[in-house]
Design an enzyme around this catalytic site. Structure first.
Site, PDB file in Angstrom:
ATOM      1  N   HIS A   1      -7.020  -4.274  -1.221  1.00 55.27           N
ATOM      2  CA  HIS A   1      -7.002  -5.618  -1.376  1.00 55.27           C
ATOM      3  C   HIS A   1      -6.821  -6.846  -3.001  1.00 55.27           C
ATOM      4  O   HIS A   1      -7.018  -7.569  -2.498  1.00 55.27           O
ATOM      5  CB  HIS A   1      -6.739  -6.704   0.526  1.00 55.27           C
ATOM      6  CG  HIS A   1      -5.758  -5.632   1.526  1.00 55.27           C
ATOM      7  ND1 HIS A   1      -6.403  -5.692   2.101  1.00 55.27           N
ATOM      8  CD2 HIS A   1      -4.720  -5.610   1.588  1.00 55.27           C
ATOM      9  CE1 HIS A   1      -6.504  -4.682   3.255  1.00 55.27           C
ATOM     10  NE2 HIS A   1      -4.708  -5.285   2.521  1.00 55.27           N
TER      11      HIS A   1
ATOM     12  N   HIS B   1       0.964  -1.299  -0.088  1.00 57.10           N
ATOM     13  CA  HIS B   1       0.160  -0.208  -0.291  1.00 57.10           C
ATOM     14  C   HIS B   1       0.852   0.918  -0.253  1.00 57.10           C
ATOM     15  O   HIS B   1       1.053   2.120  -0.120  1.00 57.10           O
ATOM     16  CB  HIS B   1      -1.163   0.157   1.235  1.00 57.10           C
ATOM     17  CG  HIS B   1      -1.802  -1.058   1.438  1.00 57.10           C
ATOM     18  ND1 HIS B   1      -2.532  -1.657   0.491  1.00 57.10           N
ATOM     19  CD2 HIS B   1      -1.640  -1.930   2.088  1.00 57.10           C
ATOM     20  CE1 HIS B   1      -3.203  -2.954   0.676  1.00 57.10           C
ATOM     21  NE2 HIS B   1      -2.747  -3.030   2.479  1.00 57.10           N
TER      22      HIS B   1
END
Length: 329
Positions: free
Chosen positions: A215, A56
């Site tokens: 995700h 991320h």
């Protein structure tokens, strides 16, 4: 799969080595590479720690530094860091005013940060971020997911800690900012986790996933690709509906790229989202556009809206010096 890597097993350690070398004036690696911390710890302030699975970036290590986090605990790609990482980070950066964990609402993160807090020897508090309006729960969370609004919480609370707010005040502020923040994402392509070697999911050439998670979790629905104005209208509509009536408010609008979307498209989305907020009687008083909470190489973006007041606007504007966020120098 085409990736600039040497080996799947060493992606995280080599990436962290490069990160701390590139930003050695701001950060350093903790013992055994378990966490990234500020190079120059500050005594007497509340220590802010966050973390989560890698993939991320720049969240979270990119937000370690003056005015934001004191440490970040990176797990393997899309995998929660372990309690011993979190405990080691807390013991290292605790400046004597307590430790505040900022945790995205994913089951692994929540469980492991709770275990670390139970093992801590000093005062510890927690802020749980859950800004995603797309779905109430997913495979990885109970309740709403914590997504790009986490960065907004880290910035505002980080400024407060730097200004001398105590642990209780920092927690109360963070909870308030989280409650004033809503996000929603859209994916045009999947991401590819290096260990898997193939896309997490498949989208047709003319499909998009509305409400996707960071995700690659499913969103609200899979729909035909539409013009950016229509995408922004649906996302802002969902955010405003979830807030309820708050016409006349000043807001922060964050357009966050997922890693595979050009800046040109992100700014185009900002323009369309801002136009929609105008129609709802909301004033975009602060803004941020860029890749802040990515999903590896996913194409798409998320929109985050935070209601601002005098205090939170001032803290957003306060000086920050991290690898990924810098102003007020």
């Amino acid at each position: 799969m085409k990736k600039l890597i040497n080996a799947v097993d060493t992606v995280l350690s080599e990436s962290l080595a490069g990160f701390v070398r590139a930003h050695a004036d701001i950060v350093t690696l903790g013992d055994e590479g378990k966490f990234v911390r500020r190079r120059f710890p500050v005594r007497g302030k509340v220590a802010l720690i966050s973390g989560g699975g890698s993939g991320h970036e720049p969240l979270h290590a990119g937000f370690v530094g003056h005015g934001m986090l004191d440490a970040a605990c990176p797990g393997q790609v899309f995998t929660s860091p372990t309690p011993d990482q979190m405990l080691a980070a807390a013991e290292t950066v605790d400046g004597g005013a307590g430790v505040l964990y900022i945790v995205k609402n994913y089951e692994g993160d929540v469980m492991n940060f709770e275990m670390a807090a139970e093992m801590a020897s000093g005062p510890v508090a927690r802020i749980l971020t859950d800004d995603d309006v797309a779905v109430e729960s997913s495979t990885w969370s109970t309740g709403r997911r914590g997504v790009a609004g986490t960065m907004v919480v880290e910035k505002i609370v980080g400024a407060a800690a730097e200004a001398g707010y105590d642990l209780d005040a920092c927690k109360a502020l963070g909870d308030r900012v989280n409650q004033a923040t809503r996000s929603m994402g859209v994916a045009l392509t999947s991401c590819t986790v290096p260990a898997a070697g193939k896309p997490t999911f498949t989208l047709g050439e003319n499909e998009m996933e509305m409400g996707v998670g960071i995700h690659g979790e499913p969103g609200r629905r899979r729909v035909p690709l539409t013009p950016a104005a229509e995408i922004a209208a649906e996302m802002i509509g969902a955010i405003v509906h979830d807030f309820g009536d708050f016409a006349g408010s000043d807001v922060l609008l964050l357009v966050n790229g997922f890693g595979g979307t050009p800046a040109m498209e992100l700014y185009l989305m900002f323009d369309n989202a801002a136009r929609m907020l105008d129609k709802h009687g909301l004033r975009v008083a602060r803004s941020a556009v860029g890749n802040y909470v990515t999903s590896l190489d996913m194409a798409g973006c998320s929109l985050t809206v935070t209601k601002l007041d005098t205090e939170t606007a001032r803290l957003w504007d306060a000086r920050v010096h991290t690898a990924a966020l810098r102003w007020g120098m």
